[in-house]
Design an enzyme around this catalytic site. Structure first.
Site, PDB file in Angstrom:
ATOM      1  N   SER A 129       0.831  -1.208   0.000  1.00 24.31           N
ATOM      2  CA  SER A 129       0.000   0.000   0.000  1.00 24.31           C
ATOM      3  C   SER A 129       0.868   1.262   0.000  1.00 24.31           C
ATOM      4  CB  SER A 129      -0.968  -0.063   1.187  1.00 24.31           C
ATOM      5  OG  SER A 129      -1.968   0.906   1.062  1.00 24.31           O
ATOM      6  N   HIS A 172      -3.957  -0.531  -4.570  1.00 26.33           N
ATOM      7  CA  HIS A 172      -5.424  -0.698  -4.448  1.00 26.33           C
ATOM      8  C   HIS A 172      -6.053  -0.330  -5.792  1.00 26.33           C
ATOM      9  CE1 HIS A 172      -5.126  -0.989  -0.012  1.00 26.33           C
ATOM     10  NE2 HIS A 172      -4.339   0.065  -0.054  1.00 26.33           N
ATOM     11  N   GLU A 199      -5.136  -5.131  -5.109  1.00 26.43           N
ATOM     12  CA  GLU A 199      -4.953  -5.678  -3.760  1.00 26.43           C
ATOM     13  C   GLU A 199      -4.586  -7.165  -3.832  1.00 26.43           C
ATOM     14  OE1 GLU A 199      -8.534  -4.642  -1.624  1.00 26.43           O
ATOM     15  OE2 GLU A 199      -8.002  -2.506  -1.627  1.00 26.43           O
TER      16      GLU A 199
END
Lengths: 279, 279
Positions: A129, A172, A199
Site C-alpha cells: 500500500s 489498491h 490488492e
C-alpha cells in the site's frame, strides 16, 4: 564485499492475504530466509498494532529475527533506537498508511541511508500500500479516483524513496478505480512507467531489470513512451485529460515484464535468462 | 430517396447535464432540428417520469414534435400505439435503465425495424447509459467493476441493437471503475473496439467512420487488435485476466477517432475531411 549484489523489491498493492495461503508474505519470507527483517510502520498511525500483526504473521512463516521501526517524529530517525532497528537488518518491510509520512520522516536520515545500504547489499525491500508507493523515484501522494480526471485537480506527486527509479506505482488499483489518475501522473512525464497494482497482488523485481507478478489480482503497466495527443500542459484548469497511443498491459500471476525492453512476457513463456532470476 | 444518407449516433455515458449548459442534449437537439423525436423509455421502470423529464428538457431546447415509446411487454411492440410513436419520427432517444429490457422487448419487432429505418434514412439515434450500451452489435449486460477481473466471473454479454457494429460500449466508465471488465470483454474478441464513456460525456458518430467527443468527461478507447498474452480461453475459472500490448487512448472534448484507421486525432488538429463531417 567485492561485486555489488542485486537487491530485490517486493511491491504489494495492499490488503495482501494474512490469514489463509499468505502467498505474497510467504514469498517475502522465503527471500528473507534466515535473515533479520525490520518492519517499518512509520506510515501508520497504529504502528504498534501493525507491528503486532505482521510480526505474528512473519513468525508463523518462519522468520525468527524481527525488529520494529516506528519513527513518530523525524528527529527520532537519528536516535540510537531507530538506527538500531535497521542496523543489522537484512530486509525491510514497509506497512501501509500514509506514504508521505514515510518519506517526510525518513528521507535524508541515517535510517534511510542504512535501508539503502541493505538494498544495495542484496537485501530485500518490501512494501504494501503506502509502502508500495514509496518504492518509486516519484510517487503519488493523492489524486482523485473513480471519476473523470481533470487537469489541475487534486493530483499530488512527491519524491519517493527511489528503489525503483523507472516506475510510478499506484496501489489498491482496480478496487479504487485509479486508472485515470495513473494515466494523468504518467502524462506529466512519460519516461516513468505507470504501475497499478491490485490488492493481494505484488511484483517481485530485480534491480530495475524485470519483474514478475505474484498474488491473486492484476498489475496494469502503462507505457506512454510513444504517446501523443496529451493536453496536460496546454489545457486550462479543470479540462479533462487527453493522452493518445498509450500501451497498456494487464498482467496476472506469473506474467513478467522486462523493464529494459519494456516488454511483457506471459507466465508460461518465462524462459529468458533475464527473467529467470525473478522467482 | 436516391442515395442512402448516413445516420448519426450520439452515445452518452449517462448522467448528462439536464439543468445547466445541457451541452450534450443541446447537440442532440441541434441534430434533430425541426424533426420529430421519439423518446424511448423502455429500459426504465419509471418510464413516465423519464418521459416527463426529457420532454421538458428537449422542449426547452426547441424540439417541438415529441413522442413517447414505453413498451412494457414485448407484445405491445407490435401494437398500433407503439408503432405510431416511431412511425413519423426522424430521431430516437433511448433513456437509461436496463439495456436488456431494450433488446429483449424491442429486438426483432416492427418497432425495431422502424428505428433501423430511421437511422438508415439519415436520422439521429441517441442513447444514454443503458441506451448507450445497446448501440453496439454486442453489449455488456453486467460485469463486476471496481475489482480485479476474474475469468468466468460475472461478465455477461448479449447482442445489442447493432447501430455501431465495431464497438463494444460501456458507460458510467470512470465513475464505476469499469476498465477491468471492458478489457475482459474486448479480450473475448479483439475485433471490437472497447469504448468506455464517462458520465456527462458522449461520442457523436458518423456511421462507423469516425466519432468526436463532446461533454465534460473522458472517453477510453481500448484497441486490442495487436494484443497478445491473453489467458481468457486457457485459464481456469477465477484466474485473473491477462492481456498484453493493448493500445489505449484517453480522449476528451473535441478529440476525434477515425474508426477506419483506428487512429485518434487531437481536438486542435481536427482538419481531415473524414472527421470534418462529425460536428
Amino acid at each position: 564485499m567485492g561485486k555489488r549484489k542485486s537487491g530485490k523489491l517486493i511491491i504489494i498493492g495492499g490488503h495482501e492475504d494474512k490469514e489463509n495461503d499468505k502467498e505474497i508474505l510467504k514469498i517475502v519470507a522465503k527471500h528473507v530466509g534466515d535473515g533479520r527483517l525490520c518492519i517499518v510502520t512509520v506510515a501508520s498511525s497504529v504502528g504498534d498494532e501493525q507491528w503486532e500483526e505482521y510480526s505474528r504473521v512473519f513468525k508463523s512463516l518462519g522468520i525468527k529475527k524481527l525488529t520494529h521501526l516506528d519513527v513518530v517524529h523525524r528527529t527520532e530517525s537519528i536516535d540510537h533506537r531507530a538506527l538500531k532497528a535497521v542496523k543489522d537488518a537484512d530486509a525491510v518491510f514497509f506497512t501501509g498508511g500514509d506514504q508521505l509520512k514515510i518519506t517526510s520522516e525518513l528521507g535524508g536520515t541515517l535510517v534511510a541511508d542504512r535501508i539503502n545500504e541493505i538494498y544495495h547489499n542484496g537485501g530485500v525491500i518490501a512494501g504494501t500500500s503506502a509502502g508500495a508507493s514509496v518504492m518509486g523515484e516519484i510517487m503519488m501522494v493523492s489524486g482523485d479516483a473513480d471519476k473523470t480526471f481533470r487537469i489541475g485537480a487534486g493530483l499530488n506527486m512527491s519524491p519517493g524513496l527511489g528503489f525503483a527509479p523507472k516506475l510510478l506505482i499506484d496501489q489498491h488499483f482496480a478496487e479504487r478505480g485509479r486508472i485515470g489518475r495513473l494515466l494523468a501522473a504518467v502524462a506529466h512525464n512519460p519516461r516513468y512507467l505507470g504501475i497499478g497494482i491490485d490488492e493481494d497482488t505484488a511484483i517481485v523485481m530485480d534491480e530495475s531489470k524485470c519483474f514478475k507478478v505474484i498474488g491473486s489480482g492484476a498489475v496494469y503497466v502503462i507505457d506512454a513512451h510513444e504517446s501523443n495527443g496529451q493536453n496536460i500542459s496546454e489545457a486550462v484548469m479543470d479540462t479533462t485529460l487527453s493522452i493518445h497511443n498509450v500501451k497498456l498491459h494487464l498482467l496476472s500471476r506469473d506474467d513478467a515484464y522486462d523493464l529494459q525492453k519494456r516488454c511483457p512476457e506471459k507466465g508460461a513463456a518465462l524462459k529468458s535468462s533475464a527473467l529467470k532470476s525473478v522467482s
